[in-house]
Design a protein around this motif. Structure first.
Motif, PDB file in Angstrom:
ATOM      1  N   GLY A  12      21.879  32.656  64.471  1.00 39.77           N
ATOM      2  CA  GLY A  12      22.637  33.668  63.739  1.00 39.77           C
ATOM      3  C   GLY A  12      21.766  34.343  62.693  1.00 39.77           C
ATOM      4  N   ALA A  13      22.193  35.506  62.284  1.00 38.53           N
ATOM      5  CA  ALA A  13      21.476  36.250  61.253  1.00 38.53           C
ATOM      6  C   ALA A  13      21.454  35.444  59.952  1.00 38.53           C
ATOM      7  CB  ALA A  13      22.147  37.597  61.037  1.00 38.53           C
ATOM      8  N   ILE A  14      20.314  35.470  59.260  1.00 41.34           N
ATOM      9  CA  ILE A  14      20.198  34.749  57.990  1.00 41.34           C
ATOM     10  C   ILE A  14      20.262  35.719  56.814  1.00 41.34           C
ATOM     11  CG2 ILE A  14      18.963  32.757  58.944  1.00 41.34           C
ATOM     12  CD1 ILE A  14      16.361  34.011  57.925  1.00 41.34           C
ATOM     13  N   GLY A  15      20.857  36.863  57.063  1.00 42.10           N
ATOM     14  CA  GLY A  15      20.994  37.887  56.033  1.00 42.10           C
ATOM     15  C   GLY A  15      21.966  38.954  56.498  1.00 42.10           C
ATOM     16  N   PRO A  16      22.025  40.056  55.772  1.00 39.89           N
ATOM     17  CA  PRO A  16      22.961  41.125  56.110  1.00 39.89           C
ATOM     18  C   PRO A  16      22.435  42.043  57.216  1.00 39.89           C
ATOM     19  CG  PRO A  16      21.818  41.664  54.087  1.00 39.89           C
ATOM     20  CD  PRO A  16      21.336  40.299  54.503  1.00 39.89           C
ATOM     21  N   TYR A  17      22.370  41.528  58.436  1.00 39.31           N
ATOM     22  CA  TYR A  17      21.927  42.307  59.587  1.00 39.31           C
ATOM     23  C   TYR A  17      22.556  41.736  60.849  1.00 39.31           C
ATOM     24  CZ  TYR A  17      18.600  38.471  60.337  1.00 39.31           C
ATOM     25  OH  TYR A  17      18.033  37.237  60.539  1.00 39.31           O
ATOM     26  N   SER A  18      22.474  42.477  61.929  1.00 32.94           N
ATOM     27  CA  SER A  18      23.011  42.051  63.224  1.00 32.94           C
ATOM     28  C   SER A  18      21.880  41.531  64.100  1.00 32.94           C
ATOM     29  CB  SER A  18      23.667  43.242  63.938  1.00 32.94           C
ATOM     30  OG  SER A  18      24.719  43.755  63.163  1.00 32.94           O
ATOM     31  N   GLN A  19      22.209  40.657  65.044  1.00 36.86           N
ATOM     32  CA  GLN A  19      21.205  40.219  66.007  1.00 36.86           C
ATOM     33  C   GLN A  19      20.661  41.415  66.768  1.00 36.86           C
ATOM     34  OE1 GLN A  19      23.480  37.323  68.240  1.00 36.86           O
ATOM     35  NE2 GLN A  19      22.383  35.622  67.278  1.00 36.86           N
ATOM     36  N   ALA A  20      21.551  42.358  67.097  1.00 35.20           N
ATOM     37  CA  ALA A  20      21.133  43.571  67.797  1.00 35.20           C
ATOM     38  C   ALA A  20      22.188  44.654  67.605  1.00 35.20           C
ATOM     39  CB  ALA A  20      20.934  43.294  69.284  1.00 35.20           C
ATOM     40  N   PHE A  26      20.462  52.165  74.683  1.00 35.98           N
ATOM     41  CA  PHE A  26      19.359  51.460  74.031  1.00 35.98           C
ATOM     42  C   PHE A  26      19.844  50.354  73.121  1.00 35.98           C
ATOM     43  CE2 PHE A  26      17.213  55.206  75.523  1.00 35.98           C
ATOM     44  CZ  PHE A  26      16.023  54.668  75.996  1.00 35.98           C
ATOM     45  N   LEU A  27      19.098  49.269  73.140  1.00 32.92           N
ATOM     46  CA  LEU A  27      19.399  48.099  72.343  1.00 32.92           C
ATOM     47  C   LEU A  27      18.237  47.834  71.404  1.00 32.92           C
ATOM     48  CD1 LEU A  27      21.446  45.706  72.046  1.00 32.92           C
ATOM     49  CD2 LEU A  27      19.926  44.433  73.579  1.00 32.92           C
ATOM     50  N   PHE A  28      18.535  47.696  70.136  1.00 35.43           N
ATOM     51  CA  PHE A  28      17.542  47.410  69.106  1.00 35.43           C
ATOM     52  C   PHE A  28      17.776  45.980  68.636  1.00 35.43           C
ATOM     53  CE2 PHE A  28      18.200  51.893  69.375  1.00 35.43           C
ATOM     54  CZ  PHE A  28      16.943  52.444  69.199  1.00 35.43           C
ATOM     55  N   VAL A  29      16.875  45.077  69.033  1.00 37.02           N
ATOM     56  CA  VAL A  29      17.016  43.657  68.713  1.00 37.02           C
ATOM     57  C   VAL A  29      16.240  43.352  67.439  1.00 37.02           C
ATOM     58  CG1 VAL A  29      16.654  41.288  69.517  1.00 37.02           C
ATOM     59  CG2 VAL A  29      17.290  43.083  71.151  1.00 37.02           C
ATOM     60  N   SER A  30      16.930  42.781  66.461  1.00 39.53           N
ATOM     61  CA  SER A  30      16.286  42.394  65.205  1.00 39.53           C
ATOM     62  C   SER A  30      15.192  41.376  65.467  1.00 39.53           C
ATOM     63  CB  SER A  30      17.313  41.775  64.257  1.00 39.53           C
ATOM     64  OG  SER A  30      18.273  42.726  63.869  1.00 39.53           O
ATOM     65  N   GLY A  31      14.245  41.299  64.550  1.00 41.23           N
ATOM     66  CA  GLY A  31      13.172  40.323  64.657  1.00 41.23           C
ATOM     67  C   GLY A  31      13.733  38.921  64.828  1.00 41.23           C
ATOM     68  N   GLN A  32      13.241  38.230  65.836  1.00 43.31           N
ATOM     69  CA  GLN A  32      13.727  36.887  66.134  1.00 43.31           C
ATOM     70  C   GLN A  32      12.714  35.839  65.699  1.00 43.31           C
ATOM     71  OE1 GLN A  32      16.946  36.064  67.368  1.00 43.31           O
ATOM     72  NE2 GLN A  32      17.010  38.156  66.568  1.00 43.31           N
ATOM     73  N   LEU A  33      13.156  35.004  64.781  1.00 44.55           N
ATOM     74  CA  LEU A  33      12.347  33.864  64.363  1.00 44.55           C
ATOM     75  C   LEU A  33      12.416  32.796  65.452  1.00 44.55           C
ATOM     76  CD1 LEU A  33      13.414  33.590  60.616  1.00 44.55           C
ATOM     77  CD2 LEU A  33      11.232  34.430  61.512  1.00 44.55           C
ATOM     78  N   PRO A  34      11.475  31.880  65.451  1.00 42.51           N
ATOM     79  CA  PRO A  34      11.447  30.840  66.484  1.00 42.51           C
ATOM     80  C   PRO A  34      12.347  29.645  66.166  1.00 42.51           C
ATOM     81  CG  PRO A  34       9.524  30.662  65.101  1.00 42.51           C
ATOM     82  CD  PRO A  34      10.265  31.880  64.640  1.00 42.51           C
ATOM     83  N   ILE A  35      13.581  29.929  65.837  1.00 44.42           N
ATOM     84  CA  ILE A  35      14.539  28.880  65.494  1.00 44.42           C
ATOM     85  C   ILE A  35      15.383  28.575  66.726  1.00 44.42           C
ATOM     86  CG2 ILE A  35      16.528  28.282  64.059  1.00 44.42           C
ATOM     87  CD1 ILE A  35      15.322  30.209  61.933  1.00 44.42           C
TER      88      ILE A  35
END
Length: 128
Positions: A12-20, A26-35
């Motif tokens: 899940g997002a760790i702040g005020p943003y969406s996964q995508a 078009f789909l804009f995927v937020s930066g994904q950490l290796p969690i």
């Protein structure tokens, strides 16, 4: 039409943003950490972190009706550019020859002290 995408198969997002965010095809995927979404654990090596980040991206793409073959652009953030080769070896295994455009940049730091973070822009076919 703008819509947000969310899945439990990625962290899940760790702040005020969406996964995508999807707009049109078009789909804009937020930066994904290796969690890992099931354990909230992060692997130690750059190779393992790259794999987990891409697995998270893959899960979000699938939730939106897309896949890795529809990715048109990636941005890879590395804590240390000296680890580029290790990241690249894993990265190339996720794409089958028709590679997306890519930027790779070294950053001073990443959330949760991650070694890598990956964001993508992908096409979503009309049937989704």
């Amino acid at each position: 039409m703008l819509s947000t995408i969310s899945t439990n198969n990625a962290p899940g997002a760790i702040g005020p943003y969406s996964q995508a965010v999807k707009i049109g095809n078009f789909l804009f995927v937020s930066g994904q950490l290796p969690i890992h979404p099931g354990t909230n654990e992060m692997p130690e090596s750059v190779a393992q972190q790259t794999k987990q980040s891409l697995e998270n991206v893959k899960a979000i793409l699938e939730a939106a009706g897309s896949d890795l073959q529809q990715v048109v652009k990636t941005t890879v953030f590395l804590q240390d550019m000296n680890t580029f080769a290790q990241m690249n070896e894993v990265y190339q295994s996720y794409f089958s020859g028709n590679y997306p455009a890519r930027s790779a940049v070294e950053v001073a730091g990443l959330p949760k002290d991650a070694l890598v973070e990956i964001e993508v822009i992908a096409y979503v076919p009309d049937n989704n």
